[in-house]
Design a protein around this motif. Structure first.
Motif, PDB file in Angstrom:
ATOM      1  N   VAL A   1     -19.372 -16.113  19.752  1.00  0.00           N
ATOM      2  CA  VAL A   1     -18.874 -14.988  18.970  1.00  0.00           C
ATOM      3  C   VAL A   1     -18.484 -15.496  17.590  1.00  0.00           C
ATOM      4  O   VAL A   1     -17.703 -16.436  17.471  1.00  0.00           O
ATOM      5  N   ALA A   2     -19.033 -14.863  16.575  1.00  0.00           N
ATOM      6  CA  ALA A   2     -18.682 -15.213  15.201  1.00  0.00           C
ATOM      7  C   ALA A   2     -17.366 -14.546  14.839  1.00  0.00           C
ATOM      8  O   ALA A   2     -17.045 -13.464  15.346  1.00  0.00           O
ATOM      9  N   VAL A   3     -16.618 -15.170  13.957  1.00  0.00           N
ATOM     10  CA  VAL A   3     -15.336 -14.606  13.537  1.00  0.00           C
ATOM     11  C   VAL A   3     -15.520 -13.212  12.937  1.00  0.00           C
ATOM     12  O   VAL A   3     -14.651 -12.349  13.056  1.00  0.00           O
ATOM     13  N   GLU A   4     -16.679 -12.948  12.343  1.00  0.00           N
ATOM     14  CA  GLU A   4     -16.966 -11.628  11.770  1.00  0.00           C
ATOM     15  C   GLU A   4     -17.168 -10.560  12.842  1.00  0.00           C
ATOM     16  O   GLU A   4     -17.161  -9.371  12.537  1.00  0.00           O
ATOM     17  N   ALA A   5     -17.359 -10.974  14.099  1.00  0.00           N
ATOM     18  CA  ALA A   5     -17.620 -10.034  15.190  1.00  0.00           C
ATOM     19  C   ALA A   5     -16.344  -9.630  15.925  1.00  0.00           C
ATOM     20  O   ALA A   5     -16.412  -8.961  16.954  1.00  0.00           O
ATOM     21  N   ILE A   6     -15.180 -10.060  15.403  1.00  0.00           N
ATOM     22  CA  ILE A   6     -13.921  -9.679  16.029  1.00  0.00           C
ATOM     23  C   ILE A   6     -13.036  -8.954  15.026  1.00  0.00           C
ATOM     24  O   ILE A   6     -13.076  -9.224  13.828  1.00  0.00           O
ATOM     25  N   LYS A   7     -12.264  -8.015  15.550  1.00  0.00           N
ATOM     26  CA  LYS A   7     -11.369  -7.220  14.695  1.00  0.00           C
ATOM     27  C   LYS A   7     -10.002  -7.153  15.372  1.00  0.00           C
ATOM     28  O   LYS A   7      -9.901  -6.747  16.538  1.00  0.00           O
ATOM     29  N   SER A   8      -8.965  -7.547  14.670  1.00  0.00           N
ATOM     30  CA  SER A   8      -7.612  -7.534  15.218  1.00  0.00           C
ATOM     31  C   SER A   8      -7.126  -6.108  15.431  1.00  0.00           C
ATOM     32  O   SER A   8      -7.301  -5.240  14.573  1.00  0.00           O
ATOM     33  N   LEU A   9      -6.501  -5.884  16.596  1.00  0.00           N
ATOM     34  CA  LEU A   9      -5.922  -4.580  16.926  1.00  0.00           C
ATOM     35  C   LEU A   9      -4.408  -4.656  17.095  1.00  0.00           C
ATOM     36  O   LEU A   9      -3.785  -3.691  17.535  1.00  0.00           O
ATOM     37  N   GLY A  10      -3.819  -5.806  16.780  1.00  0.00           N
ATOM     38  CA  GLY A  10      -2.371  -5.944  16.876  1.00  0.00           C
ATOM     39  C   GLY A  10      -1.930  -6.805  18.041  1.00  0.00           C
ATOM     40  O   GLY A  10      -2.740  -7.369  18.775  1.00  0.00           O
ATOM     41  N   THR A  11      -0.612  -6.902  18.187  1.00  0.00           N
ATOM     42  CA  THR A  11       0.007  -7.730  19.221  1.00  0.00           C
ATOM     43  C   THR A  11       0.818  -6.842  20.160  1.00  0.00           C
ATOM     44  O   THR A  11       1.556  -5.968  19.709  1.00  0.00           O
ATOM     45  N   TYR A  12       0.669  -7.082  21.452  1.00  0.00           N
ATOM     46  CA  TYR A  12       1.311  -6.258  22.475  1.00  0.00           C
ATOM     47  C   TYR A  12       1.903  -7.153  23.564  1.00  0.00           C
ATOM     48  O   TYR A  12       1.419  -8.261  23.787  1.00  0.00           O
ATOM     49  N   GLN A  13       2.928  -6.646  24.247  1.00  0.00           N
ATOM     50  CA  GLN A  13       3.559  -7.397  25.331  1.00  0.00           C
ATOM     51  C   GLN A  13       3.527  -6.600  26.631  1.00  0.00           C
ATOM     52  O   GLN A  13       3.607  -5.368  26.617  1.00  0.00           O
ATOM     53  N   ALA A  14       3.444  -7.345  27.737  1.00  0.00           N
ATOM     54  CA  ALA A  14       3.483  -6.749  29.075  1.00  0.00           C
ATOM     55  C   ALA A  14       3.853  -7.845  30.069  1.00  0.00           C
ATOM     56  O   ALA A  14       3.707  -9.042  29.764  1.00  0.00           O
TER      57      ALA A  14
END
Length: 134
Positions: free
Chosen positions: A58-71
């Motif tokens: 996976v290239a870095v361009e193929a990922i998109k951050s959606l934030g940080t979550y806890q569980a």
């Protein structure tokens, strides 16, 4: 409670189903990904884990951050996972390898058919439904 920092991938197919994995000697399904090493960027950890677990590049361009979550952690009692979530576009076909015992594609209407990690059930599926297809 101890916090486990992880990077997790939301991977969908053309039908909107999410790719989930079950690690060896566990019973719950969750997003692919894993622990972030000390000093490692979350995106780098995710790319490393996807290569190890699914055999995909996976290239870095193929990922998109959606934030940080806890569980609550699924497999470590008394721990919390703090997940940096990423939308990931795959060009390779994922295959279960390393510690992954099984992978499945799951749709919203199949959530009750397999045991899910709290992060997957309580955070990620509702988030994807709210955002529409990520």
């Amino acid at each position: 409670m101890d916090i486990i920092k992880i990077a997790a991938a939301i991977i969908q197919d053309n039908d909107g189903r999410q790719l989930l994995v079950r690690k060896a000697n566990t019973s719950v399904f969750m997003q692919a990904g894993g622990k972030i090493d000390t000093g490692e960027a979350a995106s780098a950890a995710l790319i490393r884990e996807l290569k190890e677990e699914l055999g995909v590049d996976v290239a870095v361009e193929a990922i998109k951050s959606l934030g940080t979550y806890q569980a609550p952690a699924a497999n470590e009692v008394g721990h919390i996972v703090e997940a940096d979530l990423f939308e990931v576009t795959l060009t390779d076909i994922p295959k279960a390898q390393a510690e992954i015992a099984e992978l499945i594609w799951l749709s919203d209407d199949e959530l009750d058919q397999v045991p899910l990690a709290p992060l997957t059930k309580d955070i990620i599926f509702p988030l994807v439904a709210q955002l529409g297809r990520v």
